[in-house]
Design a protein around this motif. Sequence first.
Motif, mmCIF file in Angstrom:
data_model
loop_
_atom_site.group_PDB
_atom_site.id
_atom_site.type_symbol
_atom_site.label_atom_id
_atom_site.label_comp_id
_atom_site.label_asym_id
_atom_site.label_seq_id
_atom_site.Cartn_x
_atom_site.Cartn_y
_atom_site.Cartn_z
ATOM 1 N N GLU A 29 0.579 -23.388 -12.752
ATOM 2 C CA GLU A 29 -0.280 -22.202 -12.686
ATOM 3 C C GLU A 29 -0.034 -21.431 -11.393
ATOM 4 O O GLU A 29 0.016 -22.000 -10.313
ATOM 5 N N LEU A 30 0.107 -20.123 -11.533
ATOM 6 C CA LEU A 30 0.277 -19.258 -10.363
ATOM 7 C C LEU A 30 -1.088 -18.778 -9.879
ATOM 8 O O LEU A 30 -1.982 -18.513 -10.689
ATOM 9 N N THR A 31 -1.229 -18.656 -8.583
ATOM 10 C CA THR A 31 -2.411 -18.015 -8.006
ATOM 11 C C THR A 31 -2.010 -16.594 -7.619
ATOM 12 O O THR A 31 -1.142 -16.389 -6.771
ATOM 13 N N ILE A 32 -2.631 -15.624 -8.268
ATOM 14 C CA ILE A 32 -2.330 -14.213 -8.026
ATOM 15 C C ILE A 32 -3.467 -13.629 -7.187
ATOM 16 O O ILE A 32 -4.623 -13.640 -7.608
ATOM 17 N N LEU A 33 -3.137 -13.133 -6.018
ATOM 18 C CA LEU A 33 -4.143 -12.553 -5.123
ATOM 19 C C LEU A 33 -4.106 -11.034 -5.201
ATOM 20 O O LEU A 33 -3.068 -10.433 -5.472
ATOM 21 N N THR A 34 -5.247 -10.423 -4.956
ATOM 22 C CA THR A 34 -5.320 -8.975 -4.840
ATOM 23 C C THR A 34 -6.523 -8.635 -3.977
ATOM 24 O O THR A 34 -7.389 -9.474 -3.743
ATOM 25 N N ASP A 35 -6.557 -7.405 -3.472
ATOM 26 C CA ASP A 35 -7.690 -6.992 -2.643
ATOM 27 C C ASP A 35 -8.499 -5.931 -3.371
ATOM 28 O O ASP A 35 -8.191 -5.568 -4.501
ATOM 29 N N ASN A 36 -9.526 -5.453 -2.727
ATOM 30 C CA ASN A 36 -10.404 -4.459 -3.337
ATOM 31 C C ASN A 36 -9.900 -3.059 -2.997
ATOM 32 O O ASN A 36 -10.197 -2.531 -1.928
ATOM 33 N N TRP A 37 -9.108 -2.467 -3.901
ATOM 34 C CA TRP A 37 -8.546 -1.136 -3.665
ATOM 35 C C TRP A 37 -8.583 -0.327 -4.965
ATOM 36 O O TRP A 37 -7.604 -0.252 -5.694
ATOM 37 N N PRO A 38 -9.741 0.274 -5.275
ATOM 38 C CA PRO A 38 -9.837 1.096 -6.474
ATOM 39 C C PRO A 38 -8.923 2.327 -6.366
ATOM 40 O O PRO A 38 -8.770 2.863 -5.274
ATOM 41 N N PRO A 39 -8.300 2.782 -7.465
ATOM 42 C CA PRO A 39 -8.433 2.264 -8.831
ATOM 43 C C PRO A 39 -7.339 1.249 -9.193
ATOM 44 O O PRO A 39 -7.163 0.915 -10.353
ATOM 45 N N TYR A 40 -6.584 0.779 -8.191
ATOM 46 C CA TYR A 40 -5.453 -0.105 -8.486
ATOM 47 C C TYR A 40 -5.885 -1.541 -8.770
ATOM 48 O O TYR A 40 -5.393 -2.172 -9.697
ATOM 49 N N ASN A 41 -6.772 -2.066 -7.937
ATOM 50 C CA ASN A 41 -7.293 -3.420 -8.132
ATOM 51 C C ASN A 41 -8.658 -3.510 -7.468
ATOM 52 O O ASN A 41 -8.799 -3.159 -6.297
ATOM 53 N N PHE A 42 -9.652 -3.964 -8.231
ATOM 54 C CA PHE A 42 -11.005 -4.054 -7.670
ATOM 55 C C PHE A 42 -11.890 -4.854 -8.620
ATOM 56 O O PHE A 42 -11.534 -5.085 -9.780
ATOM 57 N N GLU A 43 -13.033 -5.275 -8.098
ATOM 58 C CA GLU A 43 -13.982 -6.056 -8.896
ATOM 59 C C GLU A 43 -15.052 -5.150 -9.478
ATOM 60 O O GLU A 43 -15.644 -4.326 -8.788
#
Length: 251
Positions: A29-43
């Motif tokens: 299993e890979l762990t894929i990280l991302t940060d909070n940067w709308p609209p590209y990646n966010f929660e």
Amino acid sequence: MSSHLMLKSLKILIVFLLLYSAVAVQAKELTILTDNWPPYNFEKDNRIVGISTELIEAALQKAKVKYKIKLYPFKRALITVKNTPNTMLFTVARIPQREEYFAWIGPIYPREVNLYRLKNRTDIKIESVADIRRYRTGVLSGGSVELFFIEHSFHAEDYSLVIKSDQLLKMLFKKRVDLIPGDPNDLAYQMKELGYKYSEIEIAYPLSTEGAYYMVANKKTSHKLIKRIQECLDEIIATGARDKIINKYLN
């Protein structure tokens, strides 16, 4: 045992080992990280979403890769992926200062970075990079703009660091900073979400169109796996899916 039978047995063993190796890589299993940067990646609503998120997930699923996505502060995520096997991170600007530290998958999206000011700040006039020092700029910690400033001999007191990119727009409108970096898509989306009008800001200085945005992987990641994800991402983008996803978030 005859040489013919030995050779046949050896071939069977090699095929078995290759298949086992492929399954082992696939199962990890890979762990894929991302940060909070709308609209590209966010929660949003306890889910990690966004333009890049949807493209990367589609590529990983098409490649039949097991993965989990986690939200990290950007600088911490970069350090983690640089030092930790089986980890990846998106969305990352591909700039020379980072090139040797990662394996690269992409591009996910073209890159355009400008410095923006409030439209009524007619006192802010920038003709060169050196002029930026006269003003206070909000900058994401570990981001490409901080690296740009360091490369151009800016000092820590010349700019204000934040750990989340979505803090920048609020700081600009509260006049805690004079300038913020951004691209047209990220600012258009965030301003719509925060209730600001895009007409209230303008480009003070075009900073960079260098490179593009990618997903990075730890350098020990299998080359076959990198190639497989890259091919799947290219195929998805070629279908026009990226434009549809962008439209979904910006319109």
